[in-house]
Design a protein around this motif. Structure first.
Motif, mmCIF file in Angstrom:
data_model
loop_
_atom_site.group_PDB
_atom_site.id
_atom_site.type_symbol
_atom_site.label_atom_id
_atom_site.label_comp_id
_atom_site.label_asym_id
_atom_site.label_seq_id
_atom_site.Cartn_x
_atom_site.Cartn_y
_atom_site.Cartn_z
ATOM 1 N N ALA A 166 0.840 -1.196 0.000
ATOM 2 C CA ALA A 166 0.000 0.000 0.000
ATOM 3 C C ALA A 166 0.877 1.249 0.000
ATOM 4 O O ALA A 166 1.938 1.284 0.618
ATOM 5 C CB ALA A 166 -0.907 -0.006 1.224
ATOM 6 N N ASN A 167 0.436 2.267 -0.724
ATOM 7 C CA ASN A 167 1.134 3.557 -0.798
ATOM 8 C C ASN A 167 2.529 3.441 -1.402
ATOM 9 O O ASN A 167 3.386 4.291 -1.176
ATOM 10 C CB ASN A 167 1.234 4.195 0.591
ATOM 11 C CG ASN A 167 -0.115 4.412 1.231
ATOM 12 O OD1 ASN A 167 -1.053 4.863 0.581
ATOM 13 N ND2 ASN A 167 -0.236 4.054 2.500
ATOM 14 N N GLY A 168 2.762 2.376 -2.175
ATOM 15 C CA GLY A 168 4.040 2.229 -2.856
ATOM 16 C C GLY A 168 3.967 2.756 -4.277
ATOM 17 O O GLY A 168 3.020 3.435 -4.677
ATOM 18 N N THR A 169 4.977 2.417 -5.071
ATOM 19 C CA THR A 169 5.017 2.871 -6.464
ATOM 20 C C THR A 169 4.111 2.041 -7.356
ATOM 21 O O THR A 169 3.762 2.465 -8.462
ATOM 22 C CB THR A 169 6.448 2.789 -7.008
ATOM 23 O OG1 THR A 169 6.881 1.417 -6.982
ATOM 24 C CG2 THR A 169 7.397 3.631 -6.166
ATOM 25 N N GLY A 170 3.754 0.835 -6.900
ATOM 26 C CA GLY A 170 2.936 -0.045 -7.722
ATOM 27 C C GLY A 170 3.693 -0.669 -8.874
ATOM 28 O O GLY A 170 3.084 -1.246 -9.781
ATOM 29 N N MET A 171 5.033 -0.595 -8.854
ATOM 30 C CA MET A 171 5.822 -1.070 -9.979
ATOM 31 C C MET A 171 6.587 -2.334 -9.627
ATOM 32 O O MET A 171 7.296 -2.384 -8.618
ATOM 33 C CB MET A 171 6.816 0.006 -10.411
ATOM 34 C CG MET A 171 7.114 -0.007 -11.895
ATOM 35 S SD MET A 171 5.639 0.325 -12.911
ATOM 36 C CE MET A 171 5.234 1.984 -12.384
ATOM 37 N N LEU A 172 6.404 -3.386 -10.431
ATOM 38 C CA LEU A 172 7.171 -4.616 -10.283
ATOM 39 C C LEU A 172 7.973 -4.831 -11.567
ATOM 40 O O LEU A 172 7.452 -4.675 -12.666
ATOM 41 C CB LEU A 172 6.255 -5.812 -10.039
ATOM 42 C CG LEU A 172 5.439 -5.791 -8.735
ATOM 43 C CD1 LEU A 172 4.546 -7.022 -8.646
ATOM 44 C CD2 LEU A 172 6.347 -5.708 -7.512
ATOM 45 N N SER A 173 9.245 -5.200 -11.416
ATOM 46 C CA SER A 173 10.141 -5.338 -12.563
ATOM 47 C C SER A 173 10.290 -6.788 -12.984
ATOM 48 O O SER A 173 10.590 -7.658 -12.162
ATOM 49 C CB SER A 173 11.525 -4.772 -12.213
ATOM 50 O OG SER A 173 11.457 -3.387 -11.954
ATOM 51 N N PHE A 174 10.066 -7.052 -14.276
ATOM 52 C CA PHE A 174 10.264 -8.363 -14.872
ATOM 53 C C PHE A 174 11.461 -8.280 -15.818
ATOM 54 O O PHE A 174 11.504 -7.394 -16.678
ATOM 55 C CB PHE A 174 9.039 -8.796 -15.671
ATOM 56 C CG PHE A 174 7.802 -9.027 -14.851
ATOM 57 C CD1 PHE A 174 7.456 -10.304 -14.430
ATOM 58 C CD2 PHE A 174 6.962 -7.970 -14.496
ATOM 59 C CE1 PHE A 174 6.299 -10.540 -13.685
ATOM 60 C CE2 PHE A 174 5.814 -8.181 -13.752
ATOM 61 C CZ PHE A 174 5.484 -9.460 -13.341
ATOM 62 N N THR A 175 12.407 -9.185 -15.687
ATOM 63 C CA THR A 175 13.582 -9.184 -16.551
ATOM 64 C C THR A 175 13.716 -10.531 -17.243
ATOM 65 O O THR A 175 13.723 -11.582 -16.593
ATOM 66 C CB THR A 175 14.860 -8.892 -15.752
ATOM 67 O OG1 THR A 175 14.761 -7.593 -15.158
ATOM 68 C CG2 THR A 175 16.088 -8.920 -16.654
ATOM 69 N N GLY A 176 13.810 -10.497 -18.562
ATOM 70 C CA GLY A 176 13.936 -11.725 -19.330
ATOM 71 C C GLY A 176 13.946 -11.419 -20.816
ATOM 72 O O GLY A 176 14.099 -10.269 -21.236
ATOM 73 N N THR A 177 13.737 -12.444 -21.611
ATOM 74 C CA THR A 177 13.791 -12.324 -23.063
ATOM 75 C C THR A 177 12.447 -11.849 -23.616
ATOM 76 O O THR A 177 11.414 -12.428 -23.287
ATOM 77 C CB THR A 177 14.135 -13.686 -23.700
ATOM 78 O OG1 THR A 177 15.337 -14.183 -23.125
ATOM 79 C CG2 THR A 177 14.308 -13.545 -25.200
ATOM 80 N N PRO A 178 12.432 -10.817 -24.451
ATOM 81 C CA PRO A 178 11.166 -10.382 -25.059
ATOM 82 C C PRO A 178 10.729 -11.379 -26.128
ATOM 83 O O PRO A 178 11.502 -11.751 -27.013
ATOM 84 C CB PRO A 178 11.522 -9.025 -25.682
ATOM 85 C CG PRO A 178 12.996 -9.103 -25.949
ATOM 86 C CD PRO A 178 13.564 -9.963 -24.856
ATOM 87 N N ALA A 179 9.487 -11.848 -26.026
ATOM 88 C CA ALA A 179 8.969 -12.823 -26.988
ATOM 89 C C ALA A 179 8.789 -12.176 -28.359
ATOM 90 O O ALA A 179 8.262 -11.069 -28.467
ATOM 91 C CB ALA A 179 7.637 -13.383 -26.500
ATOM 92 N N ALA A 180 9.242 -12.876 -29.395
ATOM 93 C CA ALA A 180 9.099 -12.382 -30.765
ATOM 94 C C ALA A 180 8.456 -13.412 -31.674
ATOM 95 O O ALA A 180 8.294 -13.161 -32.870
ATOM 96 C CB ALA A 180 10.472 -11.984 -31.316
#
Length: 272
Positions: free
Chosen positions: A152-166
């Motif tokens: 609560a009251n955070g940035t609301g941002m979660l980071s995902f790191t990996g290969t972009p699907a193409a």
């Protein structure tokens, strides 16, 4: 058509290119209102970041080969009554263990339980990950949705790191309504596996999720069911809609055997 070799770049608009190469120690950022579409190859030895907020999501569409990872900063709602979000990883190869560590200051927790849960339609139950469950390395399955929540009251941002699907991706779905002595359901929690929008129906684009998957979705529930924070909205063939990067939603499977739900590269779009 052009090749972009990048030192430091921030994109807050639409851009097109043939190839994109980001060198070691260099960075490229697509802001929440921006998108990049390339017909050629993607190569990243530095840092490549996409941003979003609660209703704006950047996109990257790659037509050629992929070398290297991206980081997608995906907005996720906070935990609480009638909150949470349905989210899937918008990249391939994201370890849940690494995801928890990287987002330790933002991801909501309750003791040793994390605000990351999968839906089990065989037992019609939610199963949230715990520290003990992540003793071995586990990866987010491509195209599978999860319930997630931030503090609560955070940035609301979660980071995902990996290969972009193409290329085309699939996720297995099954109708377990009659299984497990009637305790199962036909509902499957899935998610857009691309770091771009995808067309939802014919009104949004000729290549779209609804048309491609109409044969594997139960005719009585032909549509996508998305959580709005208080209830489920139904998205079907009434009015154009697109599905945001990593957006999770429920669909009803037709078959009582595992069947492939398809997310095709042709569905991808920067419009949403």
């Amino acid at each position: 058509m052009r090749k972009l070799t990048l030192l430091l770049c921030f994109v807050s608009f639409l851009t097109n290119g043939q190839n994109i190469t980001v060198g070691s120690g260099k960075s490229f950022t697509i802001e929440k209102t921006g998108s990049v579409t390339m017909s050629g190859n993607f190569s990243n030895s530095g840092t490549f970041t996409l941003n979003s907020d609660s209703d704006e999501f950047s996109s990257i569409i790659i037509g050629g080969t992929v070398t290297g990872n991206i980081t997608y900063n995906r907005y996720v709602n906070s935990v609480g009554t009638d909150k949470w979000d349905l989210i899937g990883s918008p990249v391939s190869g994201q370890s849940i263990n690494s995801f928890v560590t990287a987002n330790s200051s933002t991801l909501a927790t309750n003791g040793s339980t994390y605000a990351i849960g999968r839906y089990d339609n065989y037992g019609n139950e939610w199963i949230n990950f715990t520290t003990a469950m992540l003793a071995g390395e586990i990866f987010f399955p491509v195209g599978m949705g999860f319930q997630m929540g931030t503090i609560a009251n955070g940035t609301g941002m979660l980071s995902f790191t990996g290969t972009p699907a193409a290329t085309n991706k699939t996720q297995a779905i099954i109708n377990n309504d009659a299984a497990n002595s009637g305790a199962g359901t036909r509902w499957n929690l899935v998610a857009n596996p691309f770091p771009s929008y995808i067309n939802g129906n014919t009104a949004a684009g000729a290549a779209n999720f609804m048309d491609v998957n109409s044969a594997v979705i139960d005719d009585s529930f032909l549509g996508l069911y998305g959580w709005n924070g208080a209830d489920y909205d139904i998205y079907n063939n009434t009015g154009a809609f697109s599905i945001a990067p990593g957006q999770g939603f429920f669909i009803a499977a037709a078959s009582t055997s595992n069947t492939a739900l398809n997310f095709t590269a042709a569905m991808r779009t920067t419009t949403g």
